[in-house]
Design a protein around this motif. Structure first.
Motif, mmCIF file in Angstrom:
data_model
loop_
_atom_site.group_PDB
_atom_site.id
_atom_site.type_symbol
_atom_site.label_atom_id
_atom_site.label_comp_id
_atom_site.label_asym_id
_atom_site.label_seq_id
_atom_site.Cartn_x
_atom_site.Cartn_y
_atom_site.Cartn_z
ATOM 1 N N LEU A 827 -38.491 15.829 45.123
ATOM 2 C CA LEU A 827 -38.527 17.291 45.220
ATOM 3 C C LEU A 827 -38.567 17.939 43.850
ATOM 4 C CD1 LEU A 827 -35.974 17.931 48.120
ATOM 5 C CD2 LEU A 827 -38.412 18.477 48.134
ATOM 6 N N VAL A 828 -37.746 17.451 42.936
ATOM 7 C CA VAL A 828 -37.716 18.050 41.597
ATOM 8 C C VAL A 828 -39.033 17.838 40.873
ATOM 9 C CG1 VAL A 828 -36.615 17.920 39.330
ATOM 10 C CG2 VAL A 828 -35.213 17.901 41.394
ATOM 11 N N ILE A 829 -39.534 16.597 40.889
ATOM 12 C CA ILE A 829 -40.780 16.311 40.173
ATOM 13 C C ILE A 829 -41.950 17.035 40.848
ATOM 14 C CG2 ILE A 829 -42.370 14.493 39.458
ATOM 15 C CD1 ILE A 829 -39.926 12.586 39.466
ATOM 16 N N GLY A 830 -41.996 17.033 42.185
ATOM 17 C CA GLY A 830 -43.069 17.728 42.884
ATOM 18 C C GLY A 830 -43.057 19.217 42.619
ATOM 19 N N THR A 831 -41.865 19.820 42.582
ATOM 20 C CA THR A 831 -41.770 21.249 42.273
ATOM 21 C C THR A 831 -42.248 21.530 40.862
ATOM 22 O OG1 THR A 831 -39.895 21.433 43.795
ATOM 23 C CG2 THR A 831 -40.219 23.217 42.221
#
Length: 890
Positions: A827-831
Motif C-alpha cells: 500500500l505504501v509503495i503503491g501510493t
C-alpha cells in the motif's frame, strides 16, 4: 592399445561445427531420446506441482479472458454504425460533411492529417434542394429540419414539417394534414394523453408558448427510442428553426427501379463541391443504405471515436498489466523450483532437456489458460458491451467476433508463456553440473542481479521524467505522459523489488519483531531470508494500488478543481432551467424585467474544435465552451479577468480565452485565434479578455450571438439570475416565465450550473466501471494467485517449522504478520508510485494537488487486505494444520 582414428577426428573442430551445424549438436537418436526425457520430466513436474501450476493457470487465464473481452468490445465498436430510424423511408440523404481535418508536419517527419467529427450539425444552403430535386432518378426531394419543443405539461418532443412525415412512414390515422401556421399533427404517442383532432395543445418551440389546434393524429409502424414528433406546415417549421436559408438535410425518394448506387452517382453529379453556407468549407455527402443513420445522429461516430480512444488507452494499460502478471507468476513458479532444476542439472540433465521440459510445461499451462480465457472472454465481453450500449449507437455482434476475441486472448498467453518460462530458468540451465550441485543447496541470492538493477533504475528514471514532462503538457499529452510514468514506475518496482523489500524490512522489521513476539521474529527472519519472495508478494499489490489510485483520483481531482473555480466565478443566486428543450434567448430578457432582478444572463453551451500540435503531432481537440451575453455579465458570472475587458464580449468577432490556453497559444487581448465552431465554420475572433477560472467556465467564452447560428438548437441551458439585496423574486420569475410552457424551474444557483464539465453520462460511468472495476478486479485476482503460489511453495518450510516445535497458532500468527507486512508495504509503495504521476497530472491540468476521496482509498485498502489474506491465509491454513503435523510425526 592403439586408438582408432575416425574420420571426424581428422576434421578440425571448427569444420566439424560447420558440418553438423553446432559443436554440441546431438545425433538423431540422441535428440529423440532427449525429447522423450524432456516430455517425461514435463509430465512428472506438472503432476508434482499441480497446485502451483493451477494458481498460474488462474492468473494467466484471467489475463487471456480480459484481453479477449477488450478485443470483443473494440471489434464491436469498430463495426458499429448509427441505426436508421427517421430516414427509414428515404432512399438517400444529402448532408454536409461532419468531419474536419488538420494537416501538419511533425518534427522530422512527413505531413500527417488528424480528423475529428463535429459535435453540432453542419447545415446545407437551401439552394442545394433544387439541384437535388432535378437529378436523374429522383422522384422527390424533401428539406428536413427539426426543432426541439416541449408541451404545456413539460413533455419533450421534436417539431418537423408535415411533408417530411413520409420519411419515417407516418400516416394519418385521424383528421387531416395541417393547413396553416396554427395547426399541427401529433404523433400518436404524444396524443395518447387525451388529444384528438380539434383539440387545443400548448407547445413551446423557440419562444413563448403558443396554443395550436390539433388537425390530425399520425402513426408509424417504425419503432425505436426517438422522441415523439409534432408536425407543422413547412413555412411554420422553417420559421421556428431559426436558420432561414439553411436546412439540416435533404431526403431523397428515388423513382421505382433506381438502384442505390445509380441514385448516389446521379445526385452526386449535380451537387456543389461545398455546402454553400457562408464561412463553411464543408463538403457535401450522399448517404445511402446503412450510412443514412449518420445523418440522424450527427455525433454518434464522434462518440465512437472517443470511446475507441479511451478503450485503446485502457487496453494498452491492460496489456502491460497482463504481461507483467504472466511474467511474474511464471517466473515465481519456476523460481520456486530452482533447487529441483539445479539438482536435475547436477545429476546429468542437459541444458536442452531442462529448457525443453520447462517449455513443454509452460506450453501445456498456456494451453489450459488459453482455453479457460477463451471460454471466459465471450461472456465478459458481452457484459462490457452491455455497459457501453448507451445512446444512439448500438453495438453489433457479428458471427466472427466471439471466436476472434477468444483467439486473441488465447494467442497472447500461448505466445508469451513459453519464452517467459525459459527465460526465468535460464540462470539454472546454463550452470555446469558441478556448479549446479552447489546451487541446489545454496541460499537465495540477496540481490536482483546487475541487469535487473540497471533496467529498474532506468525505468524509474524514465517514469519520473515522464511525470516531469506531464507538468509541461496539457490535454491528452499530459494524460498520456502521466499514464506512462505510472506504468514505468510499477515495472521498476517489480525489477528492483528485492532491494526495495530490504528497505521495507529495515523500516518495519524491528517493530514487527517487538510487536509479534516469537511469530513476529519468525515472520521477520523469513522475510529477510527471502527478499525476492517478499518482493514478488508485494509487487501485484503495488500494481493494484497504483493503477486504481491513478484511475480513481484523476477524475475527482479535475472535478474538484473545476467545481471550486466554477463556484468562485458564480455571482448569481438563482437559476432558471427549461427542461429538455431549454430556453430561448428571449427568456433572459424577460427575467431582467422582473422587479428585484439586478442581472440575468442566458448560458448557451456548445463545442469548438481547436487545431494544434502535441509532441509535434497534429491534433484536433474538441473543447466545450459557453456563449453568454455581456449585458449584466459581471453581476452573474466573474471568470477572474486578468487582462482585457469582458464588456467588449459582444458581436460575432470577439472571444475571451482562459489564461493557460492563452499562454499555450501565445495570444492576448487584441490578438486573433483560429477556431472552428461546432458546425465546422472557420472563425478567427479577436481576443478581448483573458481569465483564470478556465477549468470552471471553459477555455473560451463567446458572445451568445456568435454561437447561436452554429448549434443544432439555439436554446439556453440555464439563465443565471442575480437578485437585489434582501429581495426574493423567485415567485415573480416563475410567473414571468410561465408563458414559456411547462418544465420551467427556478431554484438556487450552484457552481454546477456554469461548470463546463457536463455530468457523468452512462458511457462515462461504463468506462469507469471497465477501467477500474474490471482491470482492478483482475489485478486483485493476480494478488490472490501470486500470494497463493508463494504460500504453496513454502510447504516444506512450514513442515520444518512444525517439526522443530512451532505451534499451529504461532504459525498462523506468523502468516498473519507476514500478510500485514506485505499489505502495508504494498500500500505504501503503491501510493507513492501513484502520487508521482498524479501530482504531475494535477499540477499540469488543474494547478492543484491530487485528490482522492478517503472512502475510495479505504475501499482500495480493504480490497487489497482481503485479497492478500485470501492468497496467504487460506492456502497457509492447510499447509500449517494437522495434516502437516501428522506427516511430521510419521
Amino acid at each position: 592399445m592403439k586408438r582408432r582414428t575416425s574420420t571426424t577426428d581428422r576434421v578440425p573442430s571448427r569444420a566439424r561445427g560447420r558440418r553438423t551445424g553446432a559443436a554440441d549438436r546431438e545425433p538423431l537418436g540422441v535428440r529423440q531420446g532427449s525429447r522423450r526425457a524432456s516430455a517425461f520430466l514435463a509430465r512428472r513436474s506438472l503432476a508434482t506441482h499441480r497446485r502451483a501450476w493451477a494458481a498460474v493457470i488462474v492468473a494467466t487465464g484471467a489475463a487471456a479472458a480480459l484481453i479477449g473481452a477488450f478485443a470483443f468490445v473494440v471489434g464491436s465498436l469498430l463495426v458499429a454504425a448509427p441505426p436508421v430510424q427517421r430516414y427509414a423511408g428515404a432512399d438517400a440523404v444529402v448532408v454536409a460533411d461532419q468531419k474536419v481535418s488538420h494537416t501538419a508536419k511533425p518534427w522530422g517527419g512527413e505531413p500527417r492529417t488528424a480528423t475529428a467529427y463535429l459535435p453540432e450539425r453542419a447545415r446545407l444552403d437551401r439552394s442545394v434542394l433544387a439541384a437535388v430535386a432535378g437529378a436523374d432518378g429522383v422522384a422527390r426531394a424533401v428539406a428536413d429540419d427539426s426543432v426541439p419543443l416541449s408541451t404545456g405539461d413539460g413533455r419533450t418532443a421534436v417539431g418537423r414539417s408535415w411533408p417530411s412525415a413520409v420519411l419515417t412512414r407516418y400516416e394519418l390515422a385521424e383528421g387531416r394534414a395541417p393547413g396553416d401556421a396554427a395547426e399541427v399533427v401529433l404523433d400518436a404517442a404524444l396524443a395518447a394523453g387525451g388529444h384528438a383532432p380539434g383539440d387545443r395543445i400548448v407547445l413551446r418551440a423557440g419562444g413563448a408558448a403558443r396554443t395550436y389546434t390539433v388537425s390530425g393524429i399520425a402513426r408509424t409502424g417504425h419503432g425505436g427510442d426517438a422522441p415523439p414528433a409534432v408536425f407543422f406546415t413547412e413555412p411554420r417549421l422553417t420559421a421556428l428553426a431559426g436558420h432561414p436559408g439553411r436546412i439540416d438535410a435533404i431526403v431523397v425518394v428515388a423513382e421505382p427501379g433506381v438502384p442505390a448506387d445509380a441514385l448516389r452517382a446521379a445526385v452526386g453529379a449535380v451537387l456543389p463541391e461545398r455546402s454553400g453556407v457562408p464561412g463553411s468549407d464543408r463538403g457535401v455527402r450522399v448517404l445511402t443504405g446503412a450510412e443514412r443513420g449518420e445523418a440522424e445522429h450527427v455525433d454518434a461516430l464522434g462518440g465512437r471515436g472517443d470511446r475507441l480512444a479511451l478503450l485503446g488507452s485502457i487496453g494498452g494499460t491492460l496489456l502491460m498489466v497482463a504481461l507483467l502478471v504472466i511474467a511474474s507468476t511464471l517466473s515465481q513458479a519456476i523460481h520456486q523450483r530452482s533447487g529441483e532444476l539445479a539438482l536435475l542439472r547436477a545429476v546429468g540433465a542437459s541444458p536442452r532437456q531442462l529448457r525443453s521440459a520447462i517449455g513443454r510445461e509452460a506450453g501445456r499451462v498456456a494451453a489450459a489458460a488459453a482455453l479457460l480465457g477463451g471460454v471466459g472472454a465471450v461472456p465478459l465481453g458481452l457484459a462490457m458491451r452491455s455497459l457501453l450500449t448507451t445512446g444512439p449507437l448500438p453495438l453489433p455482434v457479428p458471427w466472427w467476433l466471439p471466436p476472434a476475441a477468444a483467439l486473441t486472448g488465447g494467442l497472447l498467453v500461448a505466445l508469451s508463456a513459453r519464452p517467459v518460462a525459459m527465460l526465468a530458468a535460464r540462470s539454472i540451465t546454463r550452470l555446469r553440473p558441478a556448479a549446479a550441485l552447489g546451487a541446489a543447496t545454496a541460499d537465495e541470492p540477496s540481490g536482483p542481479g546487475r541487469f535487473r538493477t540497471v533496467a529498474g533504475v532506468v525505468l524509474a528514471f524514465a517514469g519520473i521524467s515522464s511525470a516531469g514532462v506531464a507538468t509541461t503538457q496539457s490535454g491528452q499529452a499530459a494524460g498520456v505522459a502521466a499514464s506512462g510514468a505510472a506504468m514505468s514506475l510499477v515495472i521498476a518496482v517489480a525489477l528492483l523489488g528485492p532491494r526495495i523489500s530490504r528497505i521495507a524490512l529495515g523500516v518495519l522489521g524491528r517493530p514487527l519483531r517487538r510487536a509479534g513476539g516469537a511469530p513476529g521474529f519468525l515472520a521477520e527472519r523469513a522475510a529477510s531470508a527471502h527478499t525476492r519472495r517478499l518482493a514478488a508478494a508485494f509487487t501485484p499489490i503495488v500494481l493494484v494500488v497504483a493503477f486504481v489510485c491513478v484511475q480513481l483520483a484523476s477524475g475527482p481531482t479535475m472535478e474538484r478543481a473545476a467545481g471550486q473555480q466554477a463556484s468562485a466565478a458564480l455571482r448569481a443566486d438563482l437559476v432558471a432551467t427549461g427542461g429538455g428543450a431549454g430556453l430561448p434567448a428571449g427568456a433572459a430578457r424577460t427575467v431582467r424585467e422582473v422587479p428585484g432582478v439586478r442581472a440575468a444572463t442566458g448560458v448557451l453551451r456548445s463545442t469548438v474544435v481547436l487545431a494544434d500540435r502535441e509532441a509535434g503531432e497534429p491534433v484536433l481537440t474538441r473543447l466545450p465552451v459557453l456563449g453568454v451575453e455581456a449585458r449584466g455579465l459581471s453581476g452573474t458570472l466573474d471568470p477572474g479577468v486578468t487582462a482585457g475587458d469582458l464588456d467588449r464580449l459582444t458581436g460575432r468577432d470577439a472571444v475571451a480565452v482562459g489564461a493557460d490556453r492563452a499562454k499555450s497559444l501565445d495570444v492576448g487581448p487584441g490578438d486573433r485565434v483560429a477556431l472552428r465552431l461546432g458546425d465546422g465554420t472557420r472563425v478567427e475572433p479577436r481576443v478581448v479578455a483573458v481569465y483564470e477560472h478556465q477549468l470552471g467556465v471553459g477555455e473560451f467564452l463567446f458572445p451568445r450571438e456568435a454561437l447561436a447560428g452554429h448549434v443544432s438548437a439555439a436554446r439556453d441551458q440555464v439563465v443565471l439570475i442575480r437578485t437585489g439585496n434582501g429581495a426574493d423574486p423567485a415567485a415573480a420569475v416563475r410567473e414571468a416565465l410561465a408563458p414559456y410552457g411547462g418544465g420551467v424551474a427556478v431554484r438556487a444557483a450552484t457552481g454546477d450550473d456554469v461548470a463546463i464539465a457536463p455530468p457523468l453520462s452512462d458511457g462515462d460511468n461504463a468506462m469507469i466501471v471497465i477501467g477500474v472495476g474490471v482491470i482492478g478486479g483482475f489485478a486483485l485476482l493476480a494478488v490472490v494467485s501470486t500470494l497463493a503460489l508463494i504460500t504453496i511453495g513454502r510447504r516444506g518450510e512450514f513442515r520444518l517449522l512444525r517439526m522443530v516445535g512451532t505451534g499451529r497458532r504461532q504459525l498462523r500468527r506468523m502468516l498473519v504478520l507476514e500478510t500485514g507486512l506485505v499489505t502495508f508495504a504494498g500500500l505504501v509503495i503503491g501510493t507513492a508510485v501513484a502520487a508521482v504521476p498524479l501530482t504531475a497530472f494535477a499540477v499540469s491540468l488543474a494547478g492543484t494537488a491530487p485528490y482522492l476521496p478517503p472512502a475510495h482509498y479505504g475501499v482500495i485498502a480493504g480490497a487489497v487486505a482481503l485479497a492478500a489474506a485470501a492468497g496467504t491465509l487460506v492456502p497457509g491454513a492447510s499447509a500449517g494444520g494437522r495434516s502437516v503435523l501428522a506427516r511430521s510425526a510419521r
